[in-house]
Design an enzyme around this catalytic site. Sequence first.
Site, PDB file in Angstrom:
ATOM      1  N   SER A  95       0.806  -1.222   0.000  1.00  0.00           N
ATOM      2  CA  SER A  95       0.000   0.000   0.000  1.00  0.00           C
ATOM      3  C   SER A  95       0.840   1.272   0.000  1.00  0.00           C
ATOM      4  CB  SER A  95      -0.944   0.002   1.204  1.00  0.00           C
ATOM      5  OG  SER A  95      -0.213   0.013   2.409  1.00  0.00           O
TER       6      SER A  95
ATOM      7  N   LYS B  26      -7.243   3.680   8.008  1.00  0.00           N
ATOM      8  CA  LYS B  26      -6.211   4.618   7.568  1.00  0.00           C
ATOM      9  C   LYS B  26      -6.737   6.050   7.528  1.00  0.00           C
ATOM     10  CE  LYS B  26      -3.677   1.228   4.768  1.00  0.00           C
ATOM     11  NZ  LYS B  26      -3.305   0.810   3.400  1.00  0.00           N
TER      12      LYS B  26
END
Length: 816
Positions: free
Chosen positions: A698, A741
């Site tokens: 990511s 996140k």
Amino acid sequence: MDYTFERLLPVLAIRNSVIFPGLALPLRVGRKKSIAAIEQAQKEGSWILTVSQKPDSLSPPKNGNGSPEAKIDDLYRIGTLGKIEKIRGNSDDGYQIIVRGLARFKVTQYQETDGVIFAQAEQYKDLHDVEPKTEEALLESLKGTAQAILALVPSDTDQLAELVRGIDDPVYLTNLCASNLEIPLAKKQELLEMVSIKNRALTLLELMQTQKDALEVQSDIREKLSHRLGKTQREAILREQLRTIREELGEGEEAGSNDDYRKRIDDAKMPAEVKKTALEELKRLESLGSSSPETHVIRNYLELLCSMPWEKGSSESEIDLEAARKSLNEDHYGLDRIKKRIIEHLAVMKLKKGARGSILLFVGPPGVGKTSLGQSIAKALGRKFVRGSLGGVRDDAEIRGHRRTYIGAMPGRIIQGIKRAGENNPVFMLDEIDKLARSFQGDPGSALLEVLDPEQNHTFLDHYLDVPFDLSKVFFIATANTLDSIPGPLLDRMEVIDLSGYTTAEKLHIAKNHLIPKQLAEYGLETSQLEIGDETLLRMITHYTRESGVRDLQRKIAALCRASTEKVLAKAAVLPVKMTSSDLEEVLGLERFTPEVAERIVPPGVVTGLAWTPQGGEILFIEASLMPGSGKLILTGQLGDVMKESAQIALSLVRSRLSSLIPDGFAGSGGANGGSVFDRQDVHIHVPAGAIPKDGPSAGIALFTTLASLFTGRSVHSKLAMTGEITLRGAVMPVGGIKEKVIGAHRAGIDHIILSRRNQKDLRDVPEEVKSQIRFDFVDSAAEVLKLALGLDMEIALPLMHSTVVTHPGSSPAVA
């Protein structure tokens, strides 16, 4: 006999014992100095000076290896001259010797040479200071007391008693008694050092009388215990005879208890197969005697069978959906998806009686309320709540139980929990299911496959119970911090529900309505005595805690409550005591976190990325630096293999796409050294917090943007963060953990986030208050990322001059 030695005598240090003149003592010699002393004595006519070692010097060495060597300061000054009569062994394994004491010796000087302790000593003669009549009286007293002690000792002491009766020498008798008396080493050494025969005999008589009194008490206790045991054995024999007589008359003493078991089996409403097994075990019990070791095992087994709730469930009262919804909202703030799932299950139960139990898995960071939510579900359903912690469980017998053939066998945790609940449909929480461990004893995760499979658990077989039990009505709830360590087949059997971290506003609401009232009650405070304002709570949330849950926040509130108790009790206290932001530093210390990320000055080559952890979402900084070299890529920060590959892809993408955008000062086709900037410079990428492992794809676009920022000399805004996987052709792929996140970025002060376009759907789970304060940009390619982050225009496709044409027979050319 007189003994005189002009030379030095080798010294044998003795532990826990004293050798008296006239007596022989077997010794095992194993210490280096002692072995050396024995070997030296063998060279000098087997004469050796035995000296006891002081008790306080006998503690083992700190490293625990062997026994401590004797030192000169550890030895007494009075010892016994001895002669080695027998010796066996060798210097490697040690010696077994018999030493006979000959006379008391007083050491005038010790010295150690070549690992052997030597002594200059002289004879320490006895002082005959007793008259003949007194000597005879003392001798008879010593003999009488010694014989009385020997009579009280449980072992065979006839030979020693005969020896005592035949002794007429008071010196030898005192030495014999002192050597065999059970007294501390210091007392024995004190007797050895006494030269006065009269004082030695009187002291010895006093010690022997004390020993005699203690032995008399012990003898009395042994006699009473023996009488009691004899009586118990006699009663057991009579009971066995009585049982045999009653069995002959058809009136067995077990009849009453066996009939009780039979009645309990009938009342337990067992399935036919289980009832048949229970009656068979009862028949076995009736055929066994009470002294049989199997009787206890069968009784425990029948107790378990009769105690299990085979048909007993919670009361089937009418389910009130509105009351259940209200109860859930009172106990927990937010968590709308989970509450909706529970209400749906209640609705199914209301429509269809006897519906199967659900199997849910709550996944989320610590402190978000997974365990307490299970209790609220049980309350809403009106069922019993059972919790079993699986953290660290490494034996499958903990789940399925032990077979009854083993001593101390027990049913597994599932059956034990059902028995405690007393109902066959409780809410059963399997806490910390991600922390199961494997070992040579088995795999408890595999044992749970049957428990959590709706197609199998209606006939769950515990090894101890050994008959099927229906678990299909149980509402199973498992909790975990991460899915990574849960085996795939086990995960497939559960409905996964994510509990992400709370936002700042949610934490404020939870603190005001749940945490503060709980801590006030915990410390005996009233709401009228303490006031914690919203500004103070927000300061604690943003500057003293950084977590997904509220566990640390609860500890901080508890600290404020403790600090306020003294002020509340003060006579001149003004109530309520108000805790303001200015009081936080005094109570909680300095601020631990600074959430204003935007205030940081970010140079080129630094980009903010987003990461997922079991504790929730976090931001991380990716830093890059150039240095003269040969084109190497250096990676630090404890990066995993996948993240290293992402960095390599990012560098390859920069080299292939950004050559034309790099300033002339950076690049160059050759110059004095020749080659491009990539060939003449080493690139170092570092991700701070080097002690924490990091992995995953990511960070791909963040790594790419970091390198682009470094080579072009352009900075990325400090409040911009990004997450997404990047491919070698420049495509931006979706990643997981978006909700965590984004919440983590919001908590850290980020107001602009770049995501893959295919992650746009994941924002539906993000709270509206978070989304309203962050700008989101969705991209498909690396070119769009650079446009948003650095204001650069990059060609999406490679120039045709760099393409390779591949032609296959019978096909048209393809560009690779």
